[in-house]
Motif scaffolding. Sequence first.
Motif, PDB file in Angstrom:
ATOM      1  N   GLY A 236      54.162  34.601  37.393  1.00  0.00           N
ATOM      2  CA  GLY A 236      53.258  35.599  36.808  1.00  0.00           C
ATOM      3  C   GLY A 236      53.066  35.098  35.241  1.00  0.00           C
ATOM      4  N   LYS A 237      54.034  34.296  34.753  1.00  0.00           N
ATOM      5  CA  LYS A 237      53.924  34.051  33.287  1.00  0.00           C
ATOM      6  C   LYS A 237      53.062  32.676  33.143  1.00  0.00           C
ATOM      7  N   GLU A 238      52.575  32.011  34.427  1.00  0.00           N
ATOM      8  CA  GLU A 238      51.785  30.984  34.186  1.00  0.00           C
ATOM      9  C   GLU A 238      50.149  31.294  34.180  1.00  0.00           C
ATOM     10  N   ARG A 239      49.915  31.124  32.822  1.00  0.00           N
ATOM     11  CA  ARG A 239      48.478  31.760  32.663  1.00  0.00           C
ATOM     12  C   ARG A 239      47.590  30.918  33.605  1.00  0.00           C
ATOM     13  N   GLN A 240      47.752  29.598  34.050  1.00  0.00           N
ATOM     14  CA  GLN A 240      46.864  28.855  34.858  1.00  0.00           C
ATOM     15  C   GLN A 240      46.711  29.502  36.225  1.00  0.00           C
ATOM     16  N   SER A 241      47.920  29.584  36.612  1.00  0.00           N
ATOM     17  CA  SER A 241      47.948  30.201  37.991  1.00  0.00           C
ATOM     18  C   SER A 241      47.440  31.806  38.078  1.00  0.00           C
ATOM     19  N   PHE A 242      47.590  32.314  37.081  1.00  0.00           N
ATOM     20  CA  PHE A 242      47.036  33.964  36.992  1.00  0.00           C
ATOM     21  C   PHE A 242      45.553  33.890  36.862  1.00  0.00           C
ATOM     22  N   SER A 243      44.929  32.919  36.185  1.00  0.00           N
ATOM     23  CA  SER A 243      43.560  32.611  35.986  1.00  0.00           C
ATOM     24  C   SER A 243      42.997  32.218  37.272  1.00  0.00           C
ATOM     25  N   LEU A 244      43.725  31.262  37.993  1.00  0.00           N
ATOM     26  CA  LEU A 244      43.172  30.835  39.352  1.00  0.00           C
ATOM     27  C   LEU A 244      43.032  32.194  40.406  1.00  0.00           C
ATOM     28  N   LYS A 245      44.189  33.080  40.255  1.00  0.00           N
ATOM     29  CA  LYS A 245      43.977  34.161  40.932  1.00  0.00           C
ATOM     30  C   LYS A 245      42.827  34.901  40.775  1.00  0.00           C
ATOM     31  N   LYS A 246      42.726  35.107  39.674  1.00  0.00           N
ATOM     32  CA  LYS A 246      41.361  36.022  39.244  1.00  0.00           C
ATOM     33  C   LYS A 246      40.169  35.691  39.519  1.00  0.00           C
ATOM     34  N   ALA A 247      40.084  34.169  39.300  1.00  0.00           N
ATOM     35  CA  ALA A 247      38.624  33.500  39.723  1.00  0.00           C
ATOM     36  C   ALA A 247      38.555  33.582  41.140  1.00  0.00           C
ATOM     37  N   LEU A 248      39.363  33.468  41.938  1.00  0.00           N
ATOM     38  CA  LEU A 248      39.383  33.522  43.472  1.00  0.00           C
ATOM     39  C   LEU A 248      38.931  34.975  43.910  1.00  0.00           C
ATOM     40  N   ILE A 249      39.696  35.622  43.247  1.00  0.00           N
ATOM     41  CA  ILE A 249      39.172  37.182  43.689  1.00  0.00           C
ATOM     42  C   ILE A 249      37.964  37.575  43.282  1.00  0.00           C
ATOM     43  N   THR A 250      37.551  37.424  42.033  1.00  0.00           N
ATOM     44  CA  THR A 250      36.013  37.429  41.437  1.00  0.00           C
ATOM     45  C   THR A 250      34.883  36.830  42.517  1.00  0.00           C
ATOM     46  N   PHE A 251      35.075  35.481  42.911  1.00  0.00           N
ATOM     47  CA  PHE A 251      34.355  35.185  43.952  1.00  0.00           C
ATOM     48  C   PHE A 251      34.380  35.611  45.192  1.00  0.00           C
ATOM     49  N   GLN A 252      35.461  36.100  45.526  1.00  0.00           N
ATOM     50  CA  GLN A 252      35.516  36.776  47.037  1.00  0.00           C
ATOM     51  C   GLN A 252      34.674  38.322  46.794  1.00  0.00           C
ATOM     52  N   PHE A 253      34.678  38.944  45.775  1.00  0.00           N
ATOM     53  CA  PHE A 253      34.098  40.157  45.435  1.00  0.00           C
ATOM     54  C   PHE A 253      32.720  39.889  45.121  1.00  0.00           C
ATOM     55  N   ALA A 254      32.337  38.725  44.580  1.00  0.00           N
ATOM     56  CA  ALA A 254      31.017  38.340  44.305  1.00  0.00           C
ATOM     57  C   ALA A 254      30.405  37.964  45.814  1.00  0.00           C
ATOM     58  N   ILE A 255      31.065  37.234  46.586  1.00  0.00           N
ATOM     59  CA  ILE A 255      30.310  36.900  47.960  1.00  0.00           C
ATOM     60  C   ILE A 255      30.188  38.413  48.774  1.00  0.00           C
ATOM     61  N   SER A 256      31.237  39.571  48.632  1.00  0.00           N
ATOM     62  CA  SER A 256      30.964  40.797  49.389  1.00  0.00           C
ATOM     63  C   SER A 256      29.776  41.278  49.081  1.00  0.00           C
ATOM     64  N   LEU A 257      29.640  41.357  47.421  1.00  0.00           N
ATOM     65  CA  LEU A 257      28.592  42.109  46.730  1.00  0.00           C
ATOM     66  C   LEU A 257      27.237  41.298  47.333  1.00  0.00           C
TER      67      LEU A 257
END
Length: 789
Positions: free
Chosen positions: A411-432
């Motif tokens: 959770g302290k690694e910004r890079q992995s946290f940003s990757l998680k956010k990016a992936l979820i965002t794209f998932q939501f974008a596909i759904s929309l």
Amino acid sequence: MNSLMLKLSYRKLMRNKVYSVANILGLTVGFASFILIALFIQYELNWDKSNDNYKQTYRLQRYVTNALYATAGNNISPHTRAITAQLIESKYPEFEKLTVIYEQNSVYLGTDDEHLVNEVGGIAADSCYFDVFTYQFIQGDKTDALLQPYSVVLSETLAMKLFNKTNVLNETVMLEKKVPLKVTGVYKDLPYNSSIRPPYILSFSTLKPLYNIERSSLWAGNCMTFAKLKPGVDAKVAENKIKHLFAGYDDIKYIEMQLCPLSKVYLNFNDRNDYLIVLRLFGLIGVFILVMSGFNYINLSLAQASMRGKEVALKKVIGSHKKTLVVQFLSETITVSVISLLLALTLAYLFLPVFNTIVDKQLSINLVNNWKFTLILISVAVLTGVFSGIYPAMFMASNKITTLFKENFLGKERQSFSLKKALITFQFAISLFLIVLTVAFSMQIKYISNKDIGFEKQGLLYSRINISDNTISFDQLRNRLLKHPDVYDVSLSENFPFVRQGGGTTNWEGGNQDEKITCRFNHISHNYLSMLGTHLVAGRNFSSTFKGDVEKNCIINESAAKCFGWDNPIGKRIKDNRLTIVGVVKDFVYKDMHNPVEPGVYILAPDMVSGDWIFSFRINEKNAVAVKSLLNDELKTTFPNDPFEITDFSFAFTGENAYRIYQSLNKSLLFFTLLNILLAIVGVFGLVAFTVARRTKEIGIRKINGSSAASIFTLLNREYHFLIIFSAVIAFPAAWIAYMALPSANKYPVQPWIFILSIFTLLLIVLVSTSFLTIKAATRNPVEALRYE
């Protein structure tokens, strides 16, 4: 992967059941969707490949060079003159074989007057036909099956319909209850994805006594010619040689010949890529859903990795190398991916009948014969496993032992946290994206179903009759039918909206004599337009009192008037000054709801007619059953030797090809959007489960310090809500572009409420899918939370 790695992978799956079920379920749904869509696209791109001469076979088609204002590519026609093959055979050695076919309208075939079968799509073909197209004969010899007049070859299905057996060589079939045909062969049914899939084939020589059409006829322009080129011949070179084949014939000197490869006959013979755009959209949906399931997998792998820091640290302490750790992680993800593929194949097989109904196709899963497809699936599964596991594997294997022993180190690694956010965002974008398209297409279907097409389609029946008696008066028949109070009107026409359209070209007064407009011609009774409920915008309608109207005057539609460039068309002439315009009718749709209305010319038919005509009836819908019965009795009495069937116009409207494609696309979007939503639920549920597990102590401390259950609930959910809003920035423009790229002359304009609805729909889905875990965490006793671990 060795057996030890497989055992470790299996144990890991069993130890983390929530994680494993979420991963396998998500990938299974994603793979199953990808399999179904890939099967559909493969099917559509493989039309006519059952023909052994697929790469050498071309359809000759005509391009009218002097046709102005071409509408929807109607200056390119698949039909050629019957003589085309003969003109080429003796002069151009590049052509190995040429065959001429004539498409039959719907006809009635039977073994006697009582047992009739109405067949659509039959053809007449010359004796070269089986040299160009591949057929497997069950009975008879293909080399001489079409040599003699009055010969017919039947498909296996039609033979069973007529005789309840396939051993029917030399049996007799009656055509339209009038013409006896000798069965000279029976062939196996062709695959459904065949451009020409006739239920029967007449010998071309039979057309001479029936319609006075011969293979050498110059005037017969509604035939089709197919050519088999010699091996090694360049199609473009051959096309250039025959391009001006009819240059020496004055009436048709502006026709250029084209060679259309068999691969384009179904998809885009006139270079309009409308259906290819639809296939690209299907492919995009398939890729999106596969990517969505892969993103789910990556997200859950990252979440799981954060819980495995101590495990990896201990393995490093006892001597495990980085390569070994990476292989272990990848073995786990690839194992899950392969298991998911096997389950997906089962799921796709179970859902295939439903999907076939949706897309109106005959798809099948055959992994042995379709080895390329099987290889692609295996590759996709392995690559999905690799890409899903490579980042967590490399990240975990590269970290220091001291870092791995720390709690919540990921959770302290910004890079992995940003990757998680990016992936979820794209998932939501596909759904929309899919939700917007689904709602928009649902509105499009409703729009074209309810759109004013220029005439009243309710209470309308029609019947095609090949009239053999030329002594019957249409007006007398009409007057007799109108005595029935539930029969409002009866008309006669050569063609009819959404059923059959006639084509041709014409010049016009004031225009260049050599320039033509491609029009839809129709011979009609005097009351045809009023029976449909159309409106004249200028001039007058035909009348039975104007005897001079027959074959001398005509009515045109607004589109024709615009093409001719006339502000006041009344009194102007067309067709080499043979037809005088007496009226202009308001445009009405008669071809399909996809293309714009083409120029139309209506000519008054004589009272007494023979040959192939369409009767149409305006009736009282409330008594439709009784009216059909009395119409049937009256027509049987009037045409005792001519078979017919009375059909509701709604079947023609909804059965039209473009409308069916719209319906299939809409159902498919709905089907895959629901699967996509399931993926979103699985992914978010899994992530929230691990988020709650990782933040258990934090939640307990917050509650001890006075945080309410509502605030903790909000804390656990708000991140996803912000990501949904951000994903809309990506999805909405993409959905709008995709919808607008789909061609149609009658497009429903995208409304703002569709986008708002999609946002609220996804918010609700996320809220419902996460509420169980977040509410449970928010209301948990803080003492239990602090005892955790």
